[in-house]
Design a protein around this motif. Sequence first.
Motif, PDB file in Angstrom:
ATOM      1  N   CYS A  90     -77.548  26.910 -13.139  1.00  0.00           N
ATOM      2  CA  CYS A  90     -77.908  25.536 -12.764  1.00  0.00           C
ATOM      3  C   CYS A  90     -79.413  25.346 -12.605  1.00  0.00           C
ATOM      4  O   CYS A  90     -79.898  24.215 -12.604  1.00  0.00           O
ATOM      5  CB  CYS A  90     -77.191  25.143 -11.466  1.00  0.00           C
ATOM      6  SG  CYS A  90     -75.409  24.899 -11.650  1.00  0.00           S
ATOM      7  N   ASN A  91     -80.129  26.464 -12.470  1.00  0.00           N
ATOM      8  CA  ASN A  91     -81.590  26.380 -12.332  1.00  0.00           C
ATOM      9  C   ASN A  91     -82.311  26.833 -13.590  1.00  0.00           C
ATOM     10  O   ASN A  91     -83.535  27.025 -13.572  1.00  0.00           O
ATOM     11  CB  ASN A  91     -82.044  27.210 -11.130  1.00  0.00           C
ATOM     12  CG  ASN A  91     -81.734  26.549  -9.801  1.00  0.00           C
ATOM     13  OD1 ASN A  91     -82.470  25.681  -9.338  1.00  0.00           O
ATOM     14  ND2 ASN A  91     -80.621  26.935  -9.200  1.00  0.00           N
ATOM     15  N   GLY A  92     -81.566  27.005 -14.685  1.00  0.00           N
ATOM     16  CA  GLY A  92     -82.177  27.361 -15.951  1.00  0.00           C
ATOM     17  C   GLY A  92     -82.778  28.755 -15.982  1.00  0.00           C
ATOM     18  O   GLY A  92     -83.705  29.018 -16.747  1.00  0.00           O
ATOM     19  N   GLU A  93     -82.244  29.671 -15.158  1.00  0.00           N
ATOM     20  CA  GLU A  93     -82.766  31.030 -15.099  1.00  0.00           C
ATOM     21  C   GLU A  93     -81.858  31.994 -15.860  1.00  0.00           C
ATOM     22  O   GLU A  93     -80.715  31.666 -16.175  1.00  0.00           O
ATOM     23  CB  GLU A  93     -82.893  31.478 -13.632  1.00  0.00           C
ATOM     24  CG  GLU A  93     -83.826  30.595 -12.809  1.00  0.00           C
ATOM     25  CD  GLU A  93     -83.722  30.860 -11.318  1.00  0.00           C
ATOM     26  OE1 GLU A  93     -82.844  31.672 -10.928  1.00  0.00           O
ATOM     27  OE2 GLU A  93     -84.477  30.246 -10.545  1.00  0.00           O
ATOM     28  N   SER A  94     -82.350  33.190 -16.100  1.00  0.00           N
ATOM     29  CA  SER A  94     -81.581  34.201 -16.821  1.00  0.00           C
ATOM     30  C   SER A  94     -80.386  34.670 -15.997  1.00  0.00           C
ATOM     31  O   SER A  94     -80.520  34.956 -14.801  1.00  0.00           O
ATOM     32  CB  SER A  94     -82.466  35.406 -17.164  1.00  0.00           C
ATOM     33  OG  SER A  94     -81.690  36.488 -17.641  1.00  0.00           O
ATOM     34  N   LEU A  95     -79.234  34.754 -16.641  1.00  0.00           N
ATOM     35  CA  LEU A  95     -78.051  35.268 -15.970  1.00  0.00           C
ATOM     36  C   LEU A  95     -77.999  36.786 -16.022  1.00  0.00           C
ATOM     37  O   LEU A  95     -77.433  37.432 -15.135  1.00  0.00           O
ATOM     38  CB  LEU A  95     -76.776  34.689 -16.606  1.00  0.00           C
ATOM     39  CG  LEU A  95     -76.294  33.324 -16.110  1.00  0.00           C
ATOM     40  CD1 LEU A  95     -77.333  32.245 -16.361  1.00  0.00           C
ATOM     41  CD2 LEU A  95     -74.968  32.959 -16.770  1.00  0.00           C
ATOM     42  N   GLU A  96     -78.573  37.359 -17.065  1.00  0.00           N
ATOM     43  CA  GLU A  96     -78.513  38.811 -17.246  1.00  0.00           C
ATOM     44  C   GLU A  96     -79.453  39.544 -16.280  1.00  0.00           C
ATOM     45  O   GLU A  96     -79.167  40.671 -15.872  1.00  0.00           O
ATOM     46  CB  GLU A  96     -78.863  39.186 -18.684  1.00  0.00           C
ATOM     47  CG  GLU A  96     -77.801  38.825 -19.713  1.00  0.00           C
ATOM     48  CD  GLU A  96     -77.757  37.340 -20.026  1.00  0.00           C
ATOM     49  OE1 GLU A  96     -78.750  36.633 -19.699  1.00  0.00           O
ATOM     50  OE2 GLU A  96     -76.742  36.868 -20.572  1.00  0.00           O
TER      51      GLU A  96
END
Length: 619
Positions: free
Chosen positions: A421-427
């Motif tokens: 939701c904050n446009g950050e990397s999930l990995e």
Amino acid sequence: MESTDSFMKPTDTRDPRHYHRVVDCQWGCPAHTDIPEYIRLIANGQYTESYLLNRKSNVFPGILGRTCDRPCEPVCRRVRLDGEPVAICRLKRVASDLRDDVRPFLPSIPAEKNGKRIACVGAGPASLTVANDLMPLGYEVVIFEKLAKPGGLMWTNIPEFRLPGQVLWEEIAYVTDMGVDMRLDSPVDSLADILGGDFDAVFVGSGAPKGKELDIPGRWDAPQQVHIGIEWLESVRFGHVERCGERVLVIGVGNTAMDCCRTAQRLGGKDVKVMARKTKPYFKASPWELDDAMEERVEILENHSPSRFVVEDGKLVGMEFDLVRWREGEGGRLRSETVGSKVIPCDEVILAIGQDTAFPWIERDIGIEFNDWDMPVVDKTTFMTTRSGVFMGGDAAWGPENIIWAVEHGHQAAISIHAYCNGESLEARPAEGMNLISQKMGLHEWTYSNDYDEAQRAKMRHVDLKKRFERMDIEVEEGFDIEQSLAEVERCLNCDAQTHFEANLCIECDACIDICPLDCLTITHNGPEEDLAQRLTAPLLHPEEPLFVSEDLPQTGRIMVKDEDLCIHCGLCAERCPTAAWDMRKSDLLLPYAGLEAGGLHAGQVVYPELAPTLESTG
């Protein structure tokens, strides 16, 4: 000259993973609960603090203190000494039963939301954990639940004689009262419809709601007398089933089967048998569940493989079983041989042979891939499906597991949802941290109890056998009393009190090696791991367990090696060391959660209430 390229590298004890691995119980717990610390808090009578520390990682201490499958206990270091682990799970219940009101110490929920809406399908432990982690960050969380109450299988499939309603509803309310938009009696018939709604992400925590069938002759000739285990337990919980036949056969020998057979006895079953295809070493039920069933005089018949339902004039009168024996075939796989048959009379049969996920409500053209077993493909790190923004956890992700696994899935999914939701990397997962603090109070005194206590594991107290059958809601286990609790906490070896070594202080006097009661220390020349393992003071029994390897010692260039598997954290090496090269330091693993760095707390969240005024006054 021999190359040193293959020599053992010094252990980086600044990496939280090394000492985390040494704390076997915490390593074995899927949610990595700080078990030694919460046990010490119980020893100090700090039950509320112990509960809050538990809740930070496992969310449902009271529920899990009664129902957890206890992956922490088989790996407990105490097992290596006297064969019995510390009663970790039951001590968790002690903290839950004796605590004060914890509501003043739970996270504050911001009045101003962050503008993000999350949909959760199913109100089981995974979805509730997602809500628990995201609500304090200002998210709006909507949970769609098909039943009239939240809780999932915690409510419908765990009988009240194991999990009292008061405990269940209180801990669920700690989450739902955060302001969760709980939409009960709201089954989801189409994931596409949810995705078409005003949601920024979706979490699927719908569990494994489908019991497995037994498709053998006669199955559908008297269907009213043959039940699927989880559906039957659900009907009992809803009050739709109040009595059962006197002669009941339960097929299967997992934990659901144990709940079914014990429930049947409370509903009128006088001759209740559990039918197992294999022998006891292969039973899937937890040993304590088996013990409780056998204490209640449930008969368990081994090596009986169902072959047909015996139906006469449309009425089930028995089941026929192949009598089998097992032998090891190619590749170690067990092969059965039929040596006879037997008909066992019965009035009802309950099938408890496993559970499956079921996703008829997930369209196959919305970007979610399914594997050969008709299970959604879910990334085991991010918990996201092949459709961006759709996450899964709990039993829905990879099949039936215990509640504690669902909780950890919820934590990890919440981290991913927040990042998404904050446009950050999930990995790029948030890093763990560690505090490492000396426990020394004097020359021979530590802040923890380091004496080895020979006490045997405390025995659980149970309600009288006759009384427990009077009502379904009489909890069978009474919990430990204060004396039992105090005795049991002393059995903990405090594995988080680490034997920390500083190579530059060592004078190689061998005092630590002489005094170590387990011979887990060795001073030797470095070399390849296989070679080094042959030169340890005591044989390396478990090569998969970590070794500690020091930097080169200043006197001779040799190294200090410690077999972390053998060490019982008694602290004698640190007491004996004349230069303080050895020290007992408590390793505190700091875990990150959604929106929180390692060790962080939400606004209003308190773990140690007695420190709260001090913390507030110091900012």
